[in-house]
Scaffold this active site. Structure first.
Site, PDB file in Angstrom:
ATOM      1  N   TYR A 119       7.002 112.681  -7.539  1.00 12.84           N
ATOM      2  CA  TYR A 119       7.955 112.687  -6.427  1.00 12.84           C
ATOM      3  C   TYR A 119       7.963 113.993  -5.626  1.00 12.84           C
ATOM      4  CZ  TYR A 119       9.460 108.584  -8.962  1.00 12.84           C
ATOM      5  OH  TYR A 119       9.464 107.376  -9.592  1.00 12.84           O
ATOM      6  N   PRO A 132      12.576 103.040  -2.401  1.00 10.87           N
ATOM      7  CA  PRO A 132      12.734 101.593  -2.282  1.00 10.87           C
ATOM      8  C   PRO A 132      13.935 101.196  -1.429  1.00 10.87           C
ATOM      9  CG  PRO A 132      12.523 102.284  -4.582  1.00 10.87           C
ATOM     10  CD  PRO A 132      12.797 103.509  -3.763  1.00 10.87           C
ATOM     11  N   HIS A 355      13.825 108.184  -4.656  1.00 11.06           N
ATOM     12  CA  HIS A 355      13.397 107.788  -5.999  1.00 11.06           C
ATOM     13  C   HIS A 355      13.398 108.904  -7.041  1.00 11.06           C
ATOM     14  CE1 HIS A 355      11.695 104.976  -8.709  1.00 11.06           C
ATOM     15  NE2 HIS A 355      10.942 104.312  -7.870  1.00 11.06           N
ATOM     16  N   SER A 566       6.797  95.859  -9.746  1.00  5.90           N
ATOM     17  CA  SER A 566       7.938  96.248 -10.563  1.00  5.90           C
ATOM     18  C   SER A 566       8.915  95.093 -10.647  1.00  5.90           C
ATOM     19  CB  SER A 566       8.610  97.452  -9.913  1.00  5.90           C
ATOM     20  OG  SER A 566       9.615  97.927 -10.759  1.00  5.90           O
TER      21      SER A 566
HETATM   22  N1  COA Z   1       9.987  82.977 -25.385  1.00  2.56           N
HETATM   23  C1  COA Z   1      11.212  82.753 -24.877  1.00  2.56           C
HETATM   24  N2  COA Z   1      11.929  83.704 -24.221  1.00  2.56           N
HETATM   25  C2  COA Z   1      11.387  84.915 -24.077  1.00  2.56           C
HETATM   26  C3  COA Z   1      10.111  85.213 -24.578  1.00  2.56           C
HETATM   27  C4  COA Z   1       9.399  84.173 -25.264  1.00  2.56           C
HETATM   28  N3  COA Z   1       8.185  84.386 -25.768  1.00  2.56           N
HETATM   29  N4  COA Z   1       9.826  86.489 -24.298  1.00  2.56           N
HETATM   30  C5  COA Z   1      10.883  86.991 -23.630  1.00  2.56           C
HETATM   31  N5  COA Z   1      11.834  86.036 -23.516  1.00  2.56           N
HETATM   32  C6  COA Z   1      13.158  86.169 -22.904  1.00  2.56           C
HETATM   33  C7  COA Z   1      13.823  87.478 -23.279  1.00  2.56           C
HETATM   34  O1  COA Z   1      14.548  87.335 -24.475  1.00  2.56           O
HETATM   35  C8  COA Z   1      14.730  87.735 -22.085  1.00  2.56           C
HETATM   36  O2  COA Z   1      15.873  86.891 -22.204  1.00  2.56           O
HETATM   37  P1  COA Z   1      17.202  87.095 -21.279  1.00  2.56           P
HETATM   38  O3  COA Z   1      16.904  86.456 -19.958  1.00  2.56           O
HETATM   39  O4  COA Z   1      18.219  86.329 -22.028  1.00  2.56           O
HETATM   40  O5  COA Z   1      17.445  88.552 -21.210  1.00  2.56           O
HETATM   41  C9  COA Z   1      13.923  87.204 -20.923  1.00  2.56           C
HETATM   42  O6  COA Z   1      13.007  86.257 -21.492  1.00  2.56           O
HETATM   43  C10 COA Z   1      13.180  88.269 -20.161  1.00  2.56           C
HETATM   44  O7  COA Z   1      12.183  88.868 -20.972  1.00  2.56           O
HETATM   45  P2  COA Z   1      10.791  89.314 -20.355  1.00  2.56           P
HETATM   46  O8  COA Z   1      10.470  88.475 -19.191  1.00  2.56           O
HETATM   47  O9  COA Z   1       9.780  89.369 -21.436  1.00  2.56           O
HETATM   48  O10 COA Z   1      11.059  90.732 -19.745  1.00  2.56           O
HETATM   49  P3  COA Z   1      11.933  91.941 -20.203  1.00  2.56           P
HETATM   50  O11 COA Z   1      13.353  91.676 -19.859  1.00  2.56           O
HETATM   51  O12 COA Z   1      11.614  92.329 -21.590  1.00  2.56           O
HETATM   52  O13 COA Z   1      11.411  93.048 -19.167  1.00  2.56           O
HETATM   53  C11 COA Z   1      10.074  94.840 -18.378  1.00  2.56           C
HETATM   54  C12 COA Z   1      10.102  93.544 -19.186  1.00  2.56           C
HETATM   55  C13 COA Z   1       8.701  95.416 -18.413  1.00  2.56           C
HETATM   56  C14 COA Z   1      10.439  94.540 -16.925  1.00  2.56           C
HETATM   57  C15 COA Z   1      11.119  95.804 -19.008  1.00  2.56           C
HETATM   58  O14 COA Z   1      10.737  96.112 -20.322  1.00  2.56           O
HETATM   59  C16 COA Z   1      11.216  97.120 -18.302  1.00  2.56           C
HETATM   60  O15 COA Z   1      10.578  98.080 -18.680  1.00  2.56           O
HETATM   61  N6  COA Z   1      12.061  97.196 -17.248  1.00  2.56           N
HETATM   62  C17 COA Z   1      12.259  98.394 -16.460  1.00  2.56           C
HETATM   63  C18 COA Z   1      11.324  98.379 -15.285  1.00  2.56           C
HETATM   64  C19 COA Z   1      11.702  99.400 -14.272  1.00  2.56           C
HETATM   65  O16 COA Z   1      12.110 100.499 -14.584  1.00  2.56           O
HETATM   66  N7  COA Z   1      11.560  99.004 -12.990  1.00  2.56           N
HETATM   67  C20 COA Z   1      11.999  99.778 -11.896  1.00  2.56           C
HETATM   68  C21 COA Z   1      11.041 100.749 -11.377  1.00  2.56           C
HETATM   69  S1  COA Z   1      11.708 101.448  -9.888  1.00  2.56           S
END
Ligand code: COA
Length: 638
Positions: A119, A132, A355, A566
């Site tokens: 940044y 963003p 950011h 993202s």
């Molecule tokens: N079967 C059924 N459900 C599943 C599954 C499977 N195999 N795998 C995951 N799920 C469910 C999860 O339990 C979760 O349930 P919820 O909706 O009840 O919370 C949902 O599906 C979402 O999981 P998933 O899609 O795997 O994503 P996540 O929530 O773990 O997110 C990332 C993944 C990478 C986005 C997250 O770990 C992360 O790092 N987020 C931050 C990103 C960030 O900082 N972005 C901004 C940058 S400016």
């Protein structure tokens, strides 16, 4: 038009020059050092520190990550360099040891470097290239009065959230059942980026002995200080704020616009040098200081030109991302301000944030709270005591500064014209469908993006997805490399008439699992990119010649993210948006809701290879085709 973007160059090791990595006094300081007390302090201190992954693990995974994105010969060459680097007693071990030592002696070995490299040393304009935008659902008003009423409630909602931050009553967030670092919440209010001639800094006024009690409001490109707490320390009510905002609007006719805010859209080196001139004048210095120290900025815009219904969200995204150019609202902003809420007269609403201090999720949590708050009826009784009029901020604009303003307008307009933005709501399904098939929704969407890109270009590309490192104290992000050998195998097979559906389903399942595996590795601090950056930064600090793995063409390729993506989930039906990080790439931000997915896809019009609309169309088609494949393939055969 831009050449290779600086951020990418820095990440690619092309532009990191030996620099003194002392801690700048303005830089975000550790959460435990200042206002945080009691409950949060013990929470923060209970969080693990970011690990340094084993050297051999990172390089094994690095080579695997290169496989789908570089040529075989290039890969072979890189494997040789990797072996050399890891040799017993060699440079790799030396850098690794120094990094481990740093990890022992700091709260987070990465976060300060990351803020600087990603940044503060990044010199392209923050607008489009770094900050963003966030598009909220269209609100239910379409005139000035409605705009002011909504704005007043929004301010009250932000102050309500701020009270939770100040009182440390915000619930600690979790990811995969693990508690997260809450530091970023303490970085977003009363803070601002300050341009420097070569490197910027961030100042956070919330930490001072007298935390600010005002916000800045900008209307018709004129800035006002609005005190938002009464003399007894209570936040003003929405009713009181309404009256104050009315005063601001009547005191700022369009004829008196001063476009000084447009300077914050400039290339950072230019803005850094103009800034020095601007604040030589005492009035200007005080006005700038008032903006920088304010809790946040509220931008009251007019409406953008009307567009057909199907592109209205894209137009809103443009307004949030860059303001539409100098003829619209790009000067009705202070883009260095960490938090800017934007409310237009026609009901278009959203935000833009700088950011450096935080990632999207804390900003979205704040927005979720505020939107919820604006829906509640006001219960607090307003005092009848008269309030002081909001104070207009004056600027003395010399001929030199005016020239810079005109230059900034020209550049901003070129950039605005170049942004190709498409917001789409994929309405066929959301997280529900992948979940039914026992697949991670995020991984499913990322694999769909890989398929979409492959269909458009017949190749895979380096892909960045942000992964949260907030399980660790003061954690920011690492990279999930979504282009994997497994996703490449799936994308190549999908449209191949010779491949059976059962095999395609297996390839899809493998690709989704590989993505989820990488995600787990990234959020637990075992991904490769920040480790590589750390090793490189040690070499830079120790003024060593950069090891060949960092000047290798594979490393440069790996960091030229043609897909920069993202996930930013929220309760509100909103979507974040950002620009591509390379001239021939895409920015893709998505919000997977339960039964639909909001996508904001950007590209640059000056690049003939890319088109936001084409990628948006291809992603939607990929998602539908993947669902059809899963539904049409009998489960017994899986
Ligand atoms: N079967 C059924 N459900 C599943 C599954 C499977 N195999 N795998 C995951 N799920 C469910 C999860 O339990 C979760 O349930 P919820 O909706 O009840 O919370 C949902 O599906 C979402 O999981 P998933 O899609 O795997 O994503 P996540 O929530 O773990 O997110 C990332 C993944 C990478 C986005 C997250 O770990 C992360 O790092 N987020 C931050 C990103 C960030 O900082 N972005 C901004 C940058 S400016």
């Amino acid at each position: 038009m831009w050449g290779i973007c600086t951020r990418t160059m820095v990440k690619a090791g092309m532009a990191v020059k030996p620099c003194r990595l002392v801690k700048p006094c303005h830089l975000v300081t550790p959460v435990s050092a200042t206002r945080i007390s009691g409950r949060y302090r013990s929470h923060q201190q209970g969080l693990p520190t970011l690990p340094v992954p084993p050297l051999h693990q990172t390089f094994e995974r690095y080579v695997a990550a290169l496989e789908p994105i570089v040529e075989a010969e290039e890969l072979q060459h890189t494997e040789g360099l990797v072996q050399e680097f890891q040799k017993a007693g060699g440079v790799g071990e030396r850098l690794q040891k120094a990094l481990e030592k740093r990890a022992k002696n700091t709260e987070n070995w990465l976060s300060e470097w990351w803020v600087q490299v990603a940044y503060l040393d990044y010199r392209l304009p923050v607008v489009v290239h770094s900050s963003p935008g966030l598009v909220l659902p269209h609100m239910d008003f379409s005139d000035k009065q409605g705009q002011i009423r909504f704005a007043a409630k929004l301010i009250a909602g932000v102050l309500d959230f701020k009270t939770m931050i100040d009182h440390e009553t915000l619930p600690v967030e979790n990811l995969g059942g693990k508690p997260l670092c809450m530091n970023q919440y303490y970085e977003v209010m009363s803070s601002c980026r300050i341009p420097g001639p070569k490197r910027d800094s961030v100042v956070n006024h919330a930490r001072g002995p007298t935390p600010p009690k005002h916000i800045t409001v900008v209307h018709n490109c004129q800035f006002f200080v609005l005190e938002v707490y009464s003399s007894d320390g209570a936040p003003l009510t929405a009713e009181q704020l309404c009256l104050q905002l009315e005063k601001i609007c009547s005191a700022s006719p369009p004829s008196e616009a001063q476009h000084v805010g447009i300077l914050t859209t400039q290339h950072r080196d230019s803005w850094g040098s103009v800034y020095g001139n601007l604040i030589k004048d005492k009035t200007n210095r005080e006005s700038v200081a008032a903006i920088q120290s304010s809790i946040f900025t509220l931008c009251l815009d007019g409406a953008m030109p009307r567009v057909p219904e199907d592109t209205s969200r894209s137009s809103a995204a443009i307004q949030m991302l860059h303001g539409g150019g100098s003829q619209h609202y790009s000067a009705n902003r202070w883009f260095d301000k960490t938090l800017q809420f934007i409310i237009a007269e026609d009901g278009t609403c959203g935000a833009n944030y700088e950011h450096a201090p935080a990632e999207g999720p804390p900003i979205v949590a704040l927005i979720d709270h505020v939107v919820e708050y604006t829906r509640k009826a006001e219960t607090t009784q307003s005092s009848t005591a008269p309030l002081p009029a909001p104070r207009m901020l004056r600027f003395n604009i010399t001929a030199d500064i005016q020239r810079e303003i005109e230059e900034a307008k020209k550049n901003m307009n070129l950039l605005a014209e170049d942004v190709d933005m498409r917001v789409v709501v994929f309405e066929h399904f959301g997280k529900n469908v992948p979940k039914t098939h026992n697949m991670s929704p995020d991984a499913f969407i990322q694999v769909a993006l890989q398929l979409a890109y492959y269909r458009l270009y017949q190749r895979c590309c380096p892909t960045y997805e942000s992964a949260s490192l907030r399980m660790f104290r003061r954690g920011r992000t690492d990279t999930i490399r979504s282009a994997s050998t497994a996703s490449a195998a799936f994308a190549k097979a999908f449209d191949d008439a010779g491949t059976q559906n059962t095999e395609k389903v297996e390839l899809l399942s493998n690709a989704v699992k590989a993505h989820r595996w990488y995600t787990n590795m990234a959020i637990s601090g075992q991904a490769i990119d920040r480790h590589l950056l750390g090793l490189k930064m040690v070499a830079v600090e120790e003024k060593m010649a950069l090891p060949a793995i960092f000047t290798d063409s594979s490393y440069a390729t790996a960091l030229r993210y043609k897909l920069s993506t993202s996930q930013v989930p929220s309760k509100t039906d909103c979507v974040m948006c950002f620009g591509p990080v390379v001239p021939n790439g895409y920015g893709v931000c998505y919000n997977p809701m339960s039964d639909h997915i909001n996508f904001a896809i950007s590209a640059f019009k000056s690049c003939e290879e890319t088109s936001a609309a084409r990628l948006a169309e291809a992603v939607q088609r990929a998602l539908l085709d993947m669902r059809t494949l899963l539904e049409q393939t009998p489960k017994s055969k899986l």
